[in-house]
Design a protein around this motif. Structure first.
Motif, PDB file in Angstrom:
ATOM      1  N   LEU A 195       0.830  -1.200   0.000  1.00 20.31           N
ATOM      2  CA  LEU A 195       0.000   0.000   0.000  1.00 20.31           C
ATOM      3  C   LEU A 195       0.869   1.256   0.000  1.00 20.31           C
ATOM      4  CD1 LEU A 195      -2.742  -1.058   2.584  1.00 20.31           C
ATOM      5  CD2 LEU A 195      -3.112  -0.659   0.150  1.00 20.31           C
ATOM      6  N   ALA A 196       1.913   1.238   0.851  1.00 17.13           N
ATOM      7  CA  ALA A 196       2.797   2.399   0.962  1.00 17.13           C
ATOM      8  C   ALA A 196       3.610   2.610  -0.309  1.00 17.13           C
ATOM      9  CB  ALA A 196       3.726   2.219   2.158  1.00 17.13           C
ATOM     10  N   LYS A 197       4.175   1.536  -0.850  1.00 16.34           N
ATOM     11  CA  LYS A 197       5.027   1.661  -2.027  1.00 16.34           C
ATOM     12  C   LYS A 197       4.258   2.084  -3.269  1.00 16.34           C
ATOM     13  CE  LYS A 197       8.751  -1.554  -0.738  1.00 16.34           C
ATOM     14  NZ  LYS A 197       9.496  -2.763  -1.108  1.00 16.34           N
ATOM     15  N   LEU A 198       2.993   1.639  -3.371  1.00 16.82           N
ATOM     16  CA  LEU A 198       2.198   1.936  -4.566  1.00 16.82           C
ATOM     17  C   LEU A 198       1.314   3.164  -4.391  1.00 16.82           C
ATOM     18  CD1 LEU A 198       1.066  -1.694  -5.507  1.00 16.82           C
ATOM     19  CD2 LEU A 198       3.037  -0.408  -6.363  1.00 16.82           C
ATOM     20  N   GLY A 199       1.253   3.678  -3.158  1.00 11.12           N
ATOM     21  CA  GLY A 199       0.367   4.802  -2.903  1.00 11.12           C
ATOM     22  C   GLY A 199      -1.088   4.415  -3.080  1.00 11.12           C
ATOM     23  N   ALA A 200      -1.393   3.140  -2.801  1.00 13.85           N
ATOM     24  CA  ALA A 200      -2.757   2.621  -2.972  1.00 13.85           C
ATOM     25  C   ALA A 200      -3.572   2.827  -1.702  1.00 13.85           C
ATOM     26  CB  ALA A 200      -2.709   1.131  -3.326  1.00 13.85           C
ATOM     27  N   ARG A 201      -4.875   3.011  -1.868  1.00 15.64           N
ATOM     28  CA  ARG A 201      -5.754   3.219  -0.717  1.00 15.64           C
ATOM     29  C   ARG A 201      -6.280   1.920  -0.139  1.00 15.64           C
ATOM     30  NH1 ARG A 201     -10.280   7.148  -2.828  1.00 15.64           N
ATOM     31  NH2 ARG A 201     -10.265   5.575  -4.487  1.00 15.64           N
ATOM     32  N   ASN A 202      -6.313   0.874  -0.938  1.00 20.42           N
ATOM     33  CA  ASN A 202      -6.831  -0.412  -0.469  1.00 20.42           C
ATOM     34  C   ASN A 202      -6.313  -1.518  -1.374  1.00 20.42           C
ATOM     35  OD1 ASN A 202      -8.695  -0.585  -2.803  1.00 20.42           O
ATOM     36  ND2 ASN A 202      -9.756   1.090  -1.753  1.00 20.42           N
ATOM     37  N   ARG A 203      -6.649  -2.759  -1.040  1.00 22.90           N
ATOM     38  CA  ARG A 203      -6.091  -3.893  -1.782  1.00 22.90           C
ATOM     39  C   ARG A 203      -6.680  -4.013  -3.182  1.00 22.90           C
ATOM     40  NH1 ARG A 203      -6.074  -8.064   2.081  1.00 22.90           N
ATOM     41  NH2 ARG A 203      -5.805  -9.746   0.586  1.00 22.90           N
ATOM     42  N   VAL A 204      -7.853  -3.446  -3.427  1.00 19.75           N
ATOM     43  CA  VAL A 204      -8.391  -3.449  -4.787  1.00 19.75           C
ATOM     44  C   VAL A 204      -7.474  -2.651  -5.703  1.00 19.75           C
ATOM     45  CG1 VAL A 204     -10.286  -2.680  -6.242  1.00 19.75           C
ATOM     46  CG2 VAL A 204     -10.780  -3.808  -4.087  1.00 19.75           C
ATOM     47  N   GLU A 205      -6.978  -1.515  -5.220  1.00 14.35           N
ATOM     48  CA  GLU A 205      -6.056  -0.717  -6.033  1.00 14.35           C
ATOM     49  C   GLU A 205      -4.723  -1.440  -6.223  1.00 14.35           C
ATOM     50  OE1 GLU A 205      -5.765   3.270  -4.563  1.00 14.35           O
ATOM     51  OE2 GLU A 205      -7.863   3.709  -5.020  1.00 14.35           O
ATOM     52  N   ILE A 206      -4.332  -2.244  -5.242  1.00 11.06           N
ATOM     53  CA  ILE A 206      -3.141  -3.086  -5.410  1.00 11.06           C
ATOM     54  C   ILE A 206      -3.371  -4.056  -6.560  1.00 11.06           C
ATOM     55  CG2 ILE A 206      -1.764  -4.948  -4.387  1.00 11.06           C
ATOM     56  CD1 ILE A 206      -2.100  -3.631  -1.681  1.00 11.06           C
ATOM     57  N   ALA A 207      -4.541  -4.704  -6.566  1.00  8.58           N
ATOM     58  CA  ALA A 207      -4.869  -5.679  -7.610  1.00  8.58           C
ATOM     59  C   ALA A 207      -4.911  -5.007  -8.977  1.00  8.58           C
ATOM     60  CB  ALA A 207      -6.209  -6.337  -7.303  1.00  8.58           C
ATOM     61  N   MET A 208      -5.519  -3.831  -9.045  1.00 10.33           N
ATOM     62  CA  MET A 208      -5.599  -3.116 -10.320  1.00 10.33           C
ATOM     63  C   MET A 208      -4.209  -2.796 -10.852  1.00 10.33           C
ATOM     64  SD  MET A 208      -8.765  -0.630  -9.280  1.00 10.33           S
ATOM     65  CE  MET A 208      -8.478   0.488 -10.637  1.00 10.33           C
ATOM     66  N   TRP A 209      -3.308  -2.389  -9.967  1.00  7.61           N
ATOM     67  CA  TRP A 209      -1.943  -2.082 -10.390  1.00  7.61           C
ATOM     68  C   TRP A 209      -1.257  -3.325 -10.951  1.00  7.61           C
ATOM     69  CZ3 TRP A 209       3.120  -3.422  -9.044  1.00  7.61           C
ATOM     70  CH2 TRP A 209       4.125  -2.556  -9.529  1.00  7.61           C
ATOM     71  N   ALA A 210      -1.527  -4.470 -10.331  1.00  4.06           N
ATOM     72  CA  ALA A 210      -0.935  -5.718 -10.817  1.00  4.06           C
ATOM     73  C   ALA A 210      -1.389  -6.032 -12.225  1.00  4.06           C
ATOM     74  CB  ALA A 210      -1.294  -6.862  -9.874  1.00  4.06           C
TER      75      ALA A 210
END
Length: 218
Positions: A195-210
């Motif tokens: 979350l910190a490295k990607l500047g994501a607000r939640n795990r859905v945004e982590i998944a989208m980045w992937a």
């Protein structure tokens, strides 16, 4: 304390069914219902529910725009929104997640998965229905992001890449821990780092980045 939920769907029979399922849970309470997106946004702003459960296709203001109004980029105090859709509407899921939704379900997901999704959203987590993960991949593959994917502020470690892949496939923290043979606290620590490295607000945004960086393929 009960999880307070707002249900929005233009079909009365669907709203009634979702409300009955959720109210049957000992720690969930439906505090409002709406038949269109405009009313949903008004109620959400007034009631401040813990979770909003929105249909994607609604008259007036659709679920995507309603989600963006309550949880989109720039919203200071975003609400937790879970979108609910049908198989033939999966092309809208990507847009809903971009708008700030924490997860999505199919309308035939069943009571258990619906309850899990509400609990996950209320806890700041997200649940993506496993049965539609493959379809989601196809949607992502056909959609070109409006802006290039963000660059992480620091390179991901090998373990974080593993965690990233499991999150993108809709795994829960417990499932990730079992799959990778690590503790639950270690999983949470790695997700916090992502979350910190990607500047994501939640795990859905982590998944989208992937998906956007082609780390996950069909």
């Amino acid at each position: 304390m009960s999880i307070r939920v707002l249900v929005a769907d233009d079909q009365e029979i669907v709203r009634t069914g979702l409300t009955m399922i959720l109210d049957a849970q000992p720690d969930i309470e439906v505090v409002g219902e709406a038949a269109d997106g405009w009313r949903a946004v008004q109620l959400a702003r007034r009631l401040r529910p813990d979770v909003c459960l929105f249909d994607i296709r609604m008259p007036g203001l659709d679920g995507i725009e309603a989600t963006r109004s309550l949880a989109g980029p720039g919203i200071k105090d975003p609400l937790a929104v879970v979108v609910i859709t049908t198989f033939d509407l999966d092309e809208y899921v990507y847009a809903a997640l971009r708008a700030g939704a924490r997860g999505f379900l199919l309308k035939n997901a069943g009571a258990d998965l619906l309850s899990q999704a509400v609990h996950a959203a209320a806890n700041g987590d997200a649940l993506i229905a496993p049965s539609v993960t493959a379809r989601l991949l196809g949607t992502f593959a056909r959609t070109v992001p409006a802006t290039p994917p963000v660059r992480p502020i620091e390179a991901l470690t090998a373990r974080e890449e593993q965690i990233l892949a499991t999150v993108a496939r809709g795994r829960t923290n417990s499932e990730i821990a079992d799959e990778l043979h690590i503790s639950l606290s270690t999983v949470k620590s790695h997700i916090a780092s992502l979350l910190a490295k990607l500047g994501a607000r939640n795990r859905v945004e982590i998944a989208m980045w992937a998906y956007e960086t082609n780390r996950i393929r069909n």
